[in-house]
Design a protein around this motif. Structure first.
Motif, short mmCIF file in Angstrom:
data_model
loop_
_atom_site.label_atom_id
_atom_site.label_comp_id
_atom_site.label_asym_id
_atom_site.label_seq_id
_atom_site.Cartn_x
_atom_site.Cartn_y
_atom_site.Cartn_z
N PHE A 159 45.53 42.28 42.81
CA PHE A 159 45.36 41.77 41.44
C PHE A 159 46.22 42.36 40.42
CE2 PHE A 159 43.60 46.00 40.72
CZ PHE A 159 42.91 45.93 39.51
N LEU A 160 46.14 41.85 39.18
CA LEU A 160 47.02 42.08 38.09
C LEU A 160 46.54 43.17 37.24
CD1 LEU A 160 48.14 38.48 37.36
CD2 LEU A 160 49.56 40.31 38.31
N GLY A 161 45.20 43.42 36.94
CA GLY A 161 44.57 44.53 36.25
C GLY A 161 45.28 44.17 34.74
N ASN A 162 45.62 45.31 33.92
CA ASN A 162 45.69 45.05 32.57
C ASN A 162 47.08 44.28 32.47
OD1 ASN A 162 47.72 46.91 33.22
ND2 ASN A 162 46.92 48.71 32.19
N GLU A 163 47.70 43.90 33.51
CA GLU A 163 48.93 42.97 33.41
C GLU A 163 48.63 41.41 33.42
OE1 GLU A 163 52.12 44.24 35.95
OE2 GLU A 163 51.62 46.32 35.49
N GLU A 164 47.43 41.21 33.68
CA GLU A 164 47.27 39.73 33.66
C GLU A 164 46.83 39.18 32.29
OE1 GLU A 164 44.00 38.46 36.66
OE2 GLU A 164 42.96 37.58 34.78
N LYS A 165 47.55 38.01 32.22
CA LYS A 165 47.55 37.10 31.09
C LYS A 165 46.61 35.85 31.20
CE LYS A 165 52.50 38.48 30.25
NZ LYS A 165 52.08 39.55 29.52
N CYS A 166 46.15 35.33 30.18
CA CYS A 166 45.34 34.34 30.16
C CYS A 166 46.28 33.03 31.02
CB CYS A 166 45.02 33.38 28.82
SG CYS A 166 44.26 32.27 28.57
N CYS A 167 45.42 32.04 31.59
CA CYS A 167 45.96 31.00 32.59
C CYS A 167 46.63 29.93 31.29
CB CYS A 167 44.87 30.59 33.19
SG CYS A 167 43.58 29.68 32.49
#
Length: 333
Positions: A159-167
Motif C-alpha cells: 500500500f502507499l501509506g502517507n504517499e497515497e494521493k487522491c484518485c
C-alpha cells in the motif's frame, strides 16, 4: 423507473432535468447565454448518479448528459474558479492532494497495527489503493476489513501509506480538470515505477476514476474494486467464509460502482457465500438503484437535496425489513 433524476424529483422544475442542463450548456458554448448564478444552481445540483447515462444507453461510445454537465463545470471553473462551497475541496486537492485537506503526513493512519508493507518494501505487484476516505470514519472500516481479508487469503500486496494521493474523483466530477490530470499522472507514474500490475481499490467511487484512467490507454495494469477481488478469491478457493452471521441485510448499489463500472454481481456473490446471512433486495436495485445523494459535490453545494436523497433511499431499505444496509462506496457511507 418512474423517478429518474434526483434534483428534478426534489425541485420539480423542468430546468433541473438532464435535458435542460444539456441545453443550457449548449447555449453557453455557442455564446448565447452567460454563466449566471441560476445556471450554476442547476449545474451543481446534479448528484452524479449517472441515471441519465443509463437511460440514454451511453457507455464508452460517446458523450451523454452527465459528460456535458462535467464539461460545463470545467468551463465554469476555468472562467470563474470553483463555486464557494467547493473551494475548500479545491484547496485541499492543490495543497494536500486530498479533498479533505488532511495533512499528507497523516495519510495512511488507517493501516496502523496491520503490519502492511509499503510500496518499495516488497516485490508484490498488487497495490491496495485505500482512497482518501480510508482515514475518515466513512471509509476506515472498509479499508481495514479489505486489507485483513487479503492477508487472510495469503495474498502478497503493498500500500502507499502517507504517499497515497487522491484518485482525482472530486477533481473530475467538480470540473477541476487541471487538478484531475495532475493527480492522474502522479498516480500512474507511481504504479509504473513500482512495477504494479494490479490495483485493488477499497472505494467504489475511486474505482470509477481508475476506470477513467484505463480509458486513456495509460499503463498496463488491472483495476479492481475490493469486492471484485474478494469474489475472485472465493471462486479460486483461496477464501471461504465459515462463521455464520444471522442477519437480514440489503445491499445498496452505489452509483459509481454500479452504473459507473457495471459491478453488480460480485457483492451479491460474497453475501450469498456467508453462512446464515439473508440478502433481501430493495425495489430499486442494480442498474436502477436510487442515488443516496452523496456524490457530485451536492452535500457541500446543496445539502438539503443530499439529505432528501439519503432519506428517500433509506425508506427503500427499511421497506425490505433488513437489519443492515451495506454498500461499497465511502461516499454512500
Amino acid at each position: 423507473p418512474k423517478e429518474k433524476c434526483p434534483p428534478y424529483e426534489f425541485y420539480r422544475f423542468q430546468r433541473h432535468t438532464p435535458k435542460s442542463r444539456w441545453l443550457m450548456a449548449q447555449r453557453v458554448f455557442h455564446g448565447l447565454d452567460p454563466i449566471t448564478p441560476e445556471l450554476k444552481e442547476v449545474i451543481y445540483a446534479c448528484t452524479n448518479c449517472l441515471m441519465c447515462q443509463e437511460l440514454c444507453g451511453v457507455r464508452d461510445d460517446g458523450y451523454g448528459p452527465w459528460d456535458i454537465t462535467v464539461a460545463m463545470r470545467e468551463e465554469i471553473t476555468e472562467k470563474e474558479g470553483p463555486i464557494e462551497p467547493h473551494r475548500p475541496i479545491y484547496q485541499g486537492l492543490r495543497q494536500h492532494d486530498n479533498p479533505w485537506a488532511q495533512p499528507k503526513v497523516d495519510r495512511g493512519a488507517w493501516a496502523e497495527g496491520l503490519g502492511l508493507k509499503k510500496l518499495g518494501e516488497s516485490n508484490a505487484r498488487t497495490l491496495l489503493f485505500a482512497g482518501c476516505s480510508a482515514d475518515r470514519s466513512s471509509g476506515r472500516g472498509g479499508a481495514v476489513a479489505l486489507a485483513k481479508i487479503i492477508q487472510k487469503a495469503g495474498e502478497d500486496f503493498v500500500f502507499l501509506g502517507n504517499e497515497e494521493k487522491c484518485c482525482g474523483l472530486y477533481a473530475f466530477d467538480l470540473g477541476f480538470r487541471r487538478e484531475y490530470e495532475r493527480l492522474k499522472e502522479n498516480n500512474l507514474a507511481t504504479i509504473a515505477a513500482g512495477g504494479i500490475t494490479q490495483v485493488v481499490v477499497a472505494c467504489g467511487s475511486c474505482q470509477r476514476i481508475w476506470r477513467e484512467y484505463a480509458k486513456t490507454g495509460a499503463g498496463q495494469f488491472e483495476a479492481l474494486h475490493g469486492i471484485e477481488y474478494v469474489a475472485r478469491l472465493l471462486d479460486s478457493g483461496s477464501l471461504k467464509f465459515t462463521k455464520p452471521i444471522k442477519k437480514k441485510v440489503t445491499y445498496h448499489d452505489s452509483c459509481h460502482l454500479g452504473r459507473g463500472c457495471g459491478v453488480y454481481e460480485p457483492p451479491r456473490k460474497i453475501l450469498r457465500a456467508i453462512p446464515g446471512l439473508e440478502l433481501v433486495e430493495m425495489e430499486r436495485n442494480r442498474r436502477w438503484s436510487w442515488c443516496c445523494g452523496g456524490g457530485g459535490g451536492v452535500p457541500e453545494a446543496d445539502p438539503e437535496l443530499a439529505q432528501w436523497n439519503a432519506a428517500d433511499r433509506l425508506r427503500g431499505a427499511a421497506a425490505t425489513g433488513a437489519e443492515v444496509v451495506l454498500t461499497s462506496s465511502a461516499l454512500c457511507g
